[in-house]
Design an enzyme around this catalytic site. Structure first.
Site, PDB file in Angstrom:
ATOM      1  N   CYS A 141       5.022  15.458  45.438  1.00  0.00           N
ATOM      2  CA  CYS A 141       5.790  16.612  44.956  1.00  0.00           C
ATOM      3  C   CYS A 141       5.809  17.796  45.919  1.00  0.00           C
ATOM      4  O   CYS A 141       6.401  18.837  45.600  1.00  0.00           O
ATOM      5  CB  CYS A 141       5.250  17.051  43.600  1.00  0.00           C
ATOM      6  SG  CYS A 141       5.285  15.716  42.384  1.00  0.00           S
ATOM      7  N   HIS A 191       4.556  26.528  40.712  1.00  0.00           N
ATOM      8  CA  HIS A 191       4.727  25.077  40.543  1.00  0.00           C
ATOM      9  C   HIS A 191       4.931  24.789  39.062  1.00  0.00           C
ATOM     10  O   HIS A 191       5.808  24.012  38.696  1.00  0.00           O
ATOM     11  CB  HIS A 191       3.514  24.347  41.111  1.00  0.00           C
ATOM     12  CG  HIS A 191       3.673  22.872  41.185  1.00  0.00           C
ATOM     13  ND1 HIS A 191       4.746  22.265  41.799  1.00  0.00           N
ATOM     14  CD2 HIS A 191       2.893  21.860  40.714  1.00  0.00           C
ATOM     15  CE1 HIS A 191       4.615  20.938  41.719  1.00  0.00           C
ATOM     16  NE2 HIS A 191       3.506  20.672  41.055  1.00  0.00           N
ATOM     17  N   HIS A 233      10.995  18.679  36.726  1.00  0.00           N
ATOM     18  CA  HIS A 233      10.186  18.554  37.937  1.00  0.00           C
ATOM     19  C   HIS A 233      10.864  17.518  38.821  1.00  0.00           C
ATOM     20  O   HIS A 233      10.872  16.330  38.506  1.00  0.00           O
ATOM     21  CB  HIS A 233       8.775  18.122  37.576  1.00  0.00           C
ATOM     22  CG  HIS A 233       7.824  18.103  38.732  1.00  0.00           C
ATOM     23  ND1 HIS A 233       8.228  18.296  40.040  1.00  0.00           N
ATOM     24  CD2 HIS A 233       6.481  17.916  38.790  1.00  0.00           C
ATOM     25  CE1 HIS A 233       7.180  18.220  40.840  1.00  0.00           C
ATOM     26  NE2 HIS A 233       6.103  17.998  40.101  1.00  0.00           N
TER      27      HIS A 233
END
Length: 395
Positions: free
Chosen positions: A164, A289, A323
């Protein structure tokens, strides 16, 4: 990174397509209203036959040109949708610098896996793969190769896949390449598309939420997966908006869980400030995040508080995009660019019940950027952490 020899890397254009849409008007409306048309309930993608929320691109995607059919995947179609938005800027850069003086660095974690899933389903059902299928389409390197082939770029070309944080690390690599004088411009970005492998993997980790994710809330229960493509053209030629600094760390605390105190996250943020020669007072907004998992939001809040206290407004835009995994850093870099370029209000964190373990100041009402810069965090499996600072080159 060495701040003594650091310099800003200027952003000359940005192409972006996610659950927010692909037109500036729809992107801005979603960011300001907190309502994203692409955040949808899906009850057919998980092997457990349970529902989850995904950030889906709903607009039609352009077809891959016939001459590039070896790259024909939905992942590359989504990339193409964003790349066409910066086509003129890239072509101008090729004319100015030459195709061999431009690099391509792309971050991804899924590449063409979704197309591979369809191909293998046919193989199981009919005994043969589709005629147009080749395993190279789902190789990670195909993402960067497609961009280079699209624009006839002959400079350095590669893909980074660090889960990620993938498309955050591309900015660090681009900055180092420009600083070393290896190239004069770099196309950077990230692209990931929805696939069953990823969704079911995260479901196996019990990390998915069956409702819209709620970062920093007492009711946060997991993530929503999304898909996105975001690309930028970088160079050392001055422009109004720049990558002012970048920091990274690798705490290797656990294969999938973040360090509970956010030590690696703190290290990345401090490194980014040092690289940009900025203090915490220069940061006017932090795009966290903010995955809405209990562990991530707790540790990130602790890390941000140690560096910035509760004076810098914080929010996570993942309830609007999902995400987007390997594309997450580039997605949130594009959001930062839109805020800076169009002087948008900061994305509000619609958190109705802020958790007790969250110490940072969330964006809860309309407010605008009060300083010159935005810090954006991306934290990945294995403790691979990236913090990027985007801001105005004046003021």
């Amino acid at each position: 990174m060495n701040s003594a020899t650091s310099f800003p890397v200027f952003i000359h254009d940005c192409g972006f397509h996610s659950a927010l849409g692909c037109e500036p008007a729809s992107i801005h409306q979603a960011l300001q209203t907190g309502q994203s048309k692409g955040m949808l309930i899906d009850d057919g993608i998980l092997n457990t036959h349970t529902s989850t929320v995904i950030g889906r691109v709903t607009e039609a995607l352009p077809e891959i040109p016939q001459a590039l059919s070896q790259h024909s995947t939905r992942n590359n179609q989504l990339a193409l949708s964003a790349l066409l938005q910066i086509k003129t800027s890239v072509e101008d850069a090729v004319l100015q610098y030459g195709s061999n003086r431009i690099a391509v660095i792309v971050g991804t974690s899924t590449s063409g896996i979704a197309d591979g899933e369809v191909a293998y389903a046919q193989k199981i059902d009919q005994g043969v793969f589709p005629e147009n299928y080749h395993y190279s389409k789902q190789e990670l390197g195909d993402s960067a190769n497609f961009v280079a082939d699209l624009f006839n770029i002959t400079g350095p070309c590669y893909t980074i896949s660090t889960a990620c944080s993938s498309s955050g690390r591309v900015f660090i690599s681009a900055k180092r390449m420009l600083q070393a004088g290896i190239v004069d411009a770099v196309i950077v970005g990230g692209v990931d598309t929805i696939c069953r492998l990823t969704l079911n993997g995260f479901n196996g980790l019990e990390a998915l939420s069956n409702q819209l994710c709620q970062p920093f809330s007492a009711e946060r229960s997991g993530i929503n997966i999304g898909e996105s493509a975001a690309f930028m053209l970088l160079s050392t030629k001055p422009s109004d908006i720049a990558l002012l600094g970048a920091g990274d760390s690798s705490d290797a605390h656990h294969i999938s869980a973040p360090h509970p105190e956010g030590n690696g996250a703190e290290q990345a943020m401090r490194a980014a400030l040092d690289d940009a020669c900025l203090t915490p007072d220069h940061i006017g907004y932090i795009n966290a995040h903010g995955t809405a998992t209990p562990l991530n939001d707790s540790m990130e809040s602790k890390a941000i508080y140690r560096v910035f206290g509760d004076k810098v407004p914080v929010s996570s835009t993942k309830p609007l995009t999902g995400h987007t995994l390997g594309a997450a850093s580039a997605t949130e870099a594009a959001i930062a660019w839109h805020i800076l370029r169009h002087q948008l209000p900061l994305p509000i964190q619609r958190c109705t019940n802020k958790a007790e373990d969250i110490e940072v100041a969330l964006v809860e009402n309309e407010q605008y950027l009060g300083s010159k810069a935005i810090l954006s965090n991306s934290f990945a499996f294995g403790g691979n952490n990236i913090s990027l600072i985007f801001g105005y080159t004046h003021g």
